[in-house]
Design a protein around this motif. Structure first.
Motif, PDB file in Angstrom:
ATOM      1  N   PHE A   1      66.344 -33.760 -13.496  1.00 34.01           N
ATOM      2  CA  PHE A   1      66.851 -35.008 -14.063  1.00 34.01           C
ATOM      3  C   PHE A   1      66.271 -35.333 -15.574  1.00 34.01           C
ATOM      4  N   GLY A   2      66.838 -35.280 -16.510  1.00 28.86           N
ATOM      5  CA  GLY A   2      66.449 -36.150 -17.670  1.00 28.86           C
ATOM      6  C   GLY A   2      65.697 -35.160 -18.554  1.00 28.86           C
ATOM      7  N   ASP A   3      65.526 -33.994 -18.340  1.00 29.88           N
ATOM      8  CA  ASP A   3      64.657 -33.169 -19.422  1.00 29.88           C
ATOM      9  C   ASP A   3      65.330 -31.927 -19.571  1.00 29.88           C
ATOM     10  N   VAL A   4      65.736 -31.376 -20.499  1.00 29.91           N
ATOM     11  CA  VAL A   4      66.678 -30.358 -20.562  1.00 29.91           C
ATOM     12  C   VAL A   4      65.463 -29.094 -20.938  1.00 29.91           C
ATOM     13  N   SER A   5      64.328 -29.414 -21.486  1.00 29.17           N
ATOM     14  CA  SER A   5      63.649 -28.281 -21.892  1.00 29.17           C
ATOM     15  C   SER A   5      62.422 -27.598 -20.798  1.00 29.17           C
ATOM     16  N   ILE A   6      62.735 -28.040 -19.717  1.00 25.10           N
ATOM     17  CA  ILE A   6      61.807 -27.576 -18.643  1.00 25.10           C
ATOM     18  C   ILE A   6      62.482 -26.031 -18.247  1.00 25.10           C
ATOM     19  N   SER A   7      61.650 -25.185 -18.445  1.00 20.72           N
ATOM     20  CA  SER A   7      61.979 -23.908 -17.837  1.00 20.72           C
ATOM     21  C   SER A   7      61.327 -23.573 -16.501  1.00 20.72           C
ATOM     22  N   ALA A   8      61.811 -23.408 -15.575  1.00 19.74           N
ATOM     23  CA  ALA A   8      61.048 -23.418 -14.252  1.00 19.74           C
ATOM     24  C   ALA A   8      61.229 -21.895 -13.555  1.00 19.74           C
ATOM     25  N   VAL A   9      60.479 -21.872 -12.487  1.00 13.50           N
ATOM     26  CA  VAL A   9      60.677 -20.682 -11.779  1.00 13.50           C
ATOM     27  C   VAL A   9      60.297 -20.857 -10.356  1.00 13.50           C
ATOM     28  N   ILE A  10      60.717 -20.091  -9.494  1.00 12.90           N
ATOM     29  CA  ILE A  10      60.463 -20.372  -7.806  1.00 12.90           C
ATOM     30  C   ILE A  10      59.576 -18.939  -7.667  1.00 12.90           C
ATOM     31  N   LEU A  11      58.573 -19.197  -7.000  1.00  7.57           N
ATOM     32  CA  LEU A  11      57.414 -18.307  -6.620  1.00  7.57           C
ATOM     33  C   LEU A  11      57.557 -18.301  -5.046  1.00  7.57           C
ATOM     34  N   ILE A  12      57.247 -17.038  -4.598  1.00  3.57           N
ATOM     35  CA  ILE A  12      57.336 -16.818  -3.017  1.00  3.57           C
ATOM     36  C   ILE A  12      56.068 -16.171  -2.739  1.00  3.57           C
ATOM     37  N   PHE A  13      55.262 -16.724  -1.783  1.00  7.36           N
ATOM     38  CA  PHE A  13      53.978 -15.900  -1.319  1.00  7.36           C
ATOM     39  C   PHE A  13      54.033 -15.776   0.178  1.00  7.36           C
ATOM     40  N   LYS A  14      53.464 -14.699   0.672  1.00  2.00           N
ATOM     41  CA  LYS A  14      53.412 -14.516   1.977  1.00  2.00           C
ATOM     42  C   LYS A  14      52.025 -13.741   2.187  1.00  2.00           C
ATOM     43  N   LYS A  15      51.607 -14.285   3.250  1.00  2.00           N
ATOM     44  CA  LYS A  15      50.256 -13.663   3.806  1.00  2.00           C
ATOM     45  C   LYS A  15      50.424 -12.410   4.556  1.00  2.00           C
ATOM     46  N   ASN A  16      49.331 -11.262   4.192  1.00  2.00           N
ATOM     47  CA  ASN A  16      49.642 -10.132   5.000  1.00  2.00           C
ATOM     48  C   ASN A  16      51.020  -9.650   4.836  1.00  2.00           C
ATOM     49  N   ARG A  17      51.325  -9.437   3.829  1.00  2.00           N
ATOM     50  CA  ARG A  17      52.916  -8.815   3.584  1.00  2.00           C
ATOM     51  C   ARG A  17      52.484  -6.922   3.560  1.00  2.00           C
TER      52      ARG A  17
ATOM     53  N   MET B   1      45.383  -9.321  -4.258  1.00  2.00           N
ATOM     54  CA  MET B   1      45.473  -9.526  -2.789  1.00  2.00           C
ATOM     55  C   MET B   1      46.764  -9.691  -2.036  1.00  2.00           C
ATOM     56  N   ASN B   2      47.745  -9.176  -2.988  1.00  2.00           N
ATOM     57  CA  ASN B   2      48.975  -8.821  -2.596  1.00  2.00           C
ATOM     58  C   ASN B   2      49.569 -10.035  -1.758  1.00  2.00           C
ATOM     59  N   LEU B   3      49.552 -11.125  -2.528  1.00  2.00           N
ATOM     60  CA  LEU B   3      50.219 -12.359  -1.959  1.00  2.00           C
ATOM     61  C   LEU B   3      51.525 -12.741  -2.657  1.00  2.00           C
ATOM     62  N   LEU B   4      51.764 -12.237  -3.800  1.00  2.00           N
ATOM     63  CA  LEU B   4      53.188 -12.673  -4.419  1.00  2.00           C
ATOM     64  C   LEU B   4      54.240 -11.764  -4.069  1.00  2.00           C
ATOM     65  N   ASP B   5      55.344 -12.358  -3.266  1.00  2.00           N
ATOM     66  CA  ASP B   5      56.311 -11.604  -2.787  1.00  2.00           C
ATOM     67  C   ASP B   5      57.662 -11.510  -3.941  1.00  2.00           C
ATOM     68  N   ALA B   6      57.951 -12.500  -4.539  1.00  2.00           N
ATOM     69  CA  ALA B   6      59.059 -12.536  -5.243  1.00  2.00           C
ATOM     70  C   ALA B   6      58.886 -13.713  -6.584  1.00  2.00           C
ATOM     71  N   VAL B   7      59.652 -13.482  -7.588  1.00  2.00           N
ATOM     72  CA  VAL B   7      59.569 -14.398  -8.913  1.00  2.00           C
ATOM     73  C   VAL B   7      60.962 -14.606  -9.116  1.00  2.00           C
ATOM     74  N   ILE B   8      61.380 -15.919  -9.288  1.00  2.00           N
ATOM     75  CA  ILE B   8      62.766 -16.254  -9.292  1.00  2.00           C
ATOM     76  C   ILE B   8      62.942 -16.903 -10.379  1.00  2.00           C
ATOM     77  N   GLY B   9      63.508 -16.482 -11.814  1.00  2.00           N
ATOM     78  CA  GLY B   9      63.863 -17.313 -12.971  1.00  2.00           C
ATOM     79  C   GLY B   9      65.092 -18.270 -12.650  1.00  2.00           C
ATOM     80  N   LEU B  10      64.973 -19.655 -12.985  1.00  2.00           N
ATOM     81  CA  LEU B  10      66.140 -20.476 -12.702  1.00  2.00           C
ATOM     82  C   LEU B  10      66.707 -20.915 -14.018  1.00  2.00           C
ATOM     83  N   PRO B  11      67.939 -21.163 -14.226  1.00  2.00           N
ATOM     84  CA  PRO B  11      68.581 -21.816 -15.208  1.00  2.00           C
ATOM     85  C   PRO B  11      67.947 -22.831 -15.780  1.00  2.00           C
ATOM     86  N   GLY B  12      68.203 -23.208 -17.003  1.00  2.00           N
ATOM     87  CA  GLY B  12      67.479 -24.430 -17.754  1.00  2.00           C
ATOM     88  C   GLY B  12      68.380 -25.819 -17.510  1.00  2.00           C
ATOM     89  N   ASN B  13      67.577 -26.850 -17.426  1.00  3.59           N
ATOM     90  CA  ASN B  13      68.307 -28.085 -17.547  1.00  3.59           C
ATOM     91  C   ASN B  13      68.808 -28.399 -16.069  1.00  3.59           C
TER      92      ASN B  13
END
Length: 511
Positions: free
Chosen positions: A386-402, A371-383
């Motif tokens: 607060f309080g959890d060094v194991s989390i590996s997170a990403v930011i996802l950016i979505f757009k309608k009608n891109r 459906m062409n909704l995902l615009d970007a994937v941003i991988g972030l540093p670890g840690n």
């Protein structure tokens, strides 16, 4: 207005003194509610008292005119609900109940704004604050701490200084609470990055379906110069929702609509019995929430027998796939996408696993890409959290009608992309700007950004694990094998010389 006499540091010092009163007796994730609520009471009491004095002088003591003017203030306050009254009663053996009644009066007098804000805080709780003698000692000390400072507008100057202290303390409590801290606060610079990525515009509706203490929503609203935006949020934890409402008021946002309830099972922002649509959506949902669907179960179901089906949702949010019972990440994603207006933008923080986990989550990714909704994937540093060094997170950016048919992958996880801390890593302004610039350019950049076509993602079987899109695109480092061989030979020669010297020393020592 007179010159500011109370600095941010003065307010913070009082808050820390109050925290010392509770520290070691009650968990910080609990006592934060009492301290921040008292800050709110002290603020509205001092503001009301100063305005009362101003109107009394202006209208020469004419009570009718004074009361008429006071009724137009942001908050109405009875004398028996003021901080000064509570302070006078600090030695009263019923002080806990007196504070509770004051909170109830404040709600009743300000129904349109403060209805239910204090419903989840009990200053007379034996379970939380201890038996009568211990509880009264804590509350007396709390009132004495806050009596040390004036929060009158003429003393604090800048209107949002109280809000800044409130925000600062929420972050400190989140840090102190460790893993639990993430439940109500997103690290400030991470919130700043999300707020800038979503790019709110004047008159936008801005929504956070898991808003915690509301700090992320405030960051987003600050991106609009005149703050002319409509703020909406929902939070499942009642005490945290109360924090969010107070946070909004202390930042001058009086019309935010922050609801209390389970966003997935009972979304409360509706129009014509359908999900309300928003131009901007931001969120840091609870990562991989277990039993996310239990709110859809009927009273006779139990954890083991209940099976979530898309037909149970009246808003048809899960027709792309039912997320795993133990991982609610894509439940929140689908809710947000279905709440996003045409031409809208959504920025959310999620665990790295959403990019590559299989089964129903893969099926959902397929729908999102097709459906062409995902615009970007941003991988972030670890840690970063607060309080959890194991989390590996990403930011996802979505757009309608891109219009574009690519997805930008940004790998901001490298050592050069953050400041390493003792207990927690931090994003710096330079790191935020680098990510924003890469997203704005939307082009492949050496080892940092890669623009992948939708066809390439499909060829990768909808696996969007970030390294997969970088490993074949890094610039190759040319290696001179002759030089490497010479270096190895030189190193071996040095080792041999050192071994000879060591043998001679050992021989002299008779070893």
């Amino acid at each position: 207005m007179s010159k500011q006499t109370v600095a941010q540091s003065d307010i913070n010092a009082v808050l820390w003194s109050a925290a010392d009163t509770f520290r070691g007796k009650i968990d910080s994730s609990t006592y934060k509610d009492y301290i921040l609520t008292m800050l709110f009471i002290k603020y509205i009491s001092d503001s009301y008292k100063e305005h009362l004095a101003e109107y009394t002088e202006k209208y020469n003591g004419d009570e009718k005119r004074i009361n008429r003017a006071l009724s137009r203030e942001r908050f109405v306050l009875e004398q028996s609900a003021s901080f000064d009254y509570l302070y006078e009663q600090r030695h009263n053996p019923e002080i806990g109940e007196i504070i509770n009644k004051a909170l109830e009066k404040i709600e009743d007098e300000n129904t349109g704004k403060l209805r239910g804000v204090f419903r989840n805080i009990d200053f007379n709780s034996e379970t939380v604050l201890g038996r009568t003698k211990e509880r009264n000692a804590l509350l007396r000390s709390l009132l004495e701490d806050f009596n040390e400072i004036s929060l009158k507008p003429s003393d604090v100057g800048r209107e949002d200084i109280i809000g800044d202290s409130y925000q600062y303390m929420i972050e400190q409590f989140a840090s102190d609470a460790g893993k639990k801290g993430g439940e109500f606060f997103t690290p400030s610079m991470l919130s700043e990055l999300i707020a800038r990525l979503v790019e709110p515009k004047e008159n936008d509706r801005i929504y956070d379906p898991t808003c915690g203490s509301g700090s992320l929503l405030i960051r987003v609203s600050n991106q609009v110069a005149n703050k002319k935006v409509a703020i909406y949020g929902q939070e499942r934890n009642g005490q945290t929702q109360s924090l969010a409402m107070m946070n909004m008021y202390l930042h001058g946002i009086d019309d935010a609509k922050i609801e209390w309830g389970d966003t997935l099972a009972n979304p409360l922002h509706l129009e014509n019995d359908k999900l309300m649509k928003f131009q901007r959506i931001v969120a840091n949902p609870p990562f991989s929430l277990e039993k996310w669907s239990m709110g859809f179960a009927n009273d006779t179901s139990d954890d083991k027998s209940f099976v979530m089906e898309s037909s149970l949702d009246p808003y048809r949010r899960f027709e792309w796939g039912i997320p795993p019972k133990s991982k609610g990440d894509f439940a929140f994603v689908q809710h947000m996408i279905h709440s996003l207006s045409n031409e809208g933008t959504m920025v959310t923080l999620l665990p790295h696993g959403v990019l590559f986990r299989g089964n129903s989550e893969k099926k959902i990714r397929e729908s999102i890409i097709q459906m062409n909704l995902l615009d970007a994937v941003i991988g972030l540093p670890g840690n970063l959290f607060f309080g959890d060094v194991s989390i590996s997170a990403v930011i996802l950016i979505f757009k309608k009608n891109r219009p574009r048919k690519e997805v930008l992958f940004i790998d901001a996880s490298g050592a050069e992309c953050f400041e390493k801390g003792t207990n927690q890593n931090k994003l710096r302004e330079i790191d935020i700007q680098r990510i924003l610039n890469a997203y704005k350019e939307y082009e492949t950049l050496d080892s940092f950004a890669y623009k992948a076509s939708v066809d390439e993602i499909i060829e990768n079987d909808y696996n969007m694990n970030i390294p997969r899109y970088f490993e074949s695109h890094y610039n190759e480092i040319r290696i001179n094998m002759k030089e490497v061989k010479e270096d190895i030979h030189a190193i071996k020669s040095k080792i041999s010389d050192l071994e000879d010297k060591m043998d001679k020393y050992l021989e002299k020592l008779g070893l």
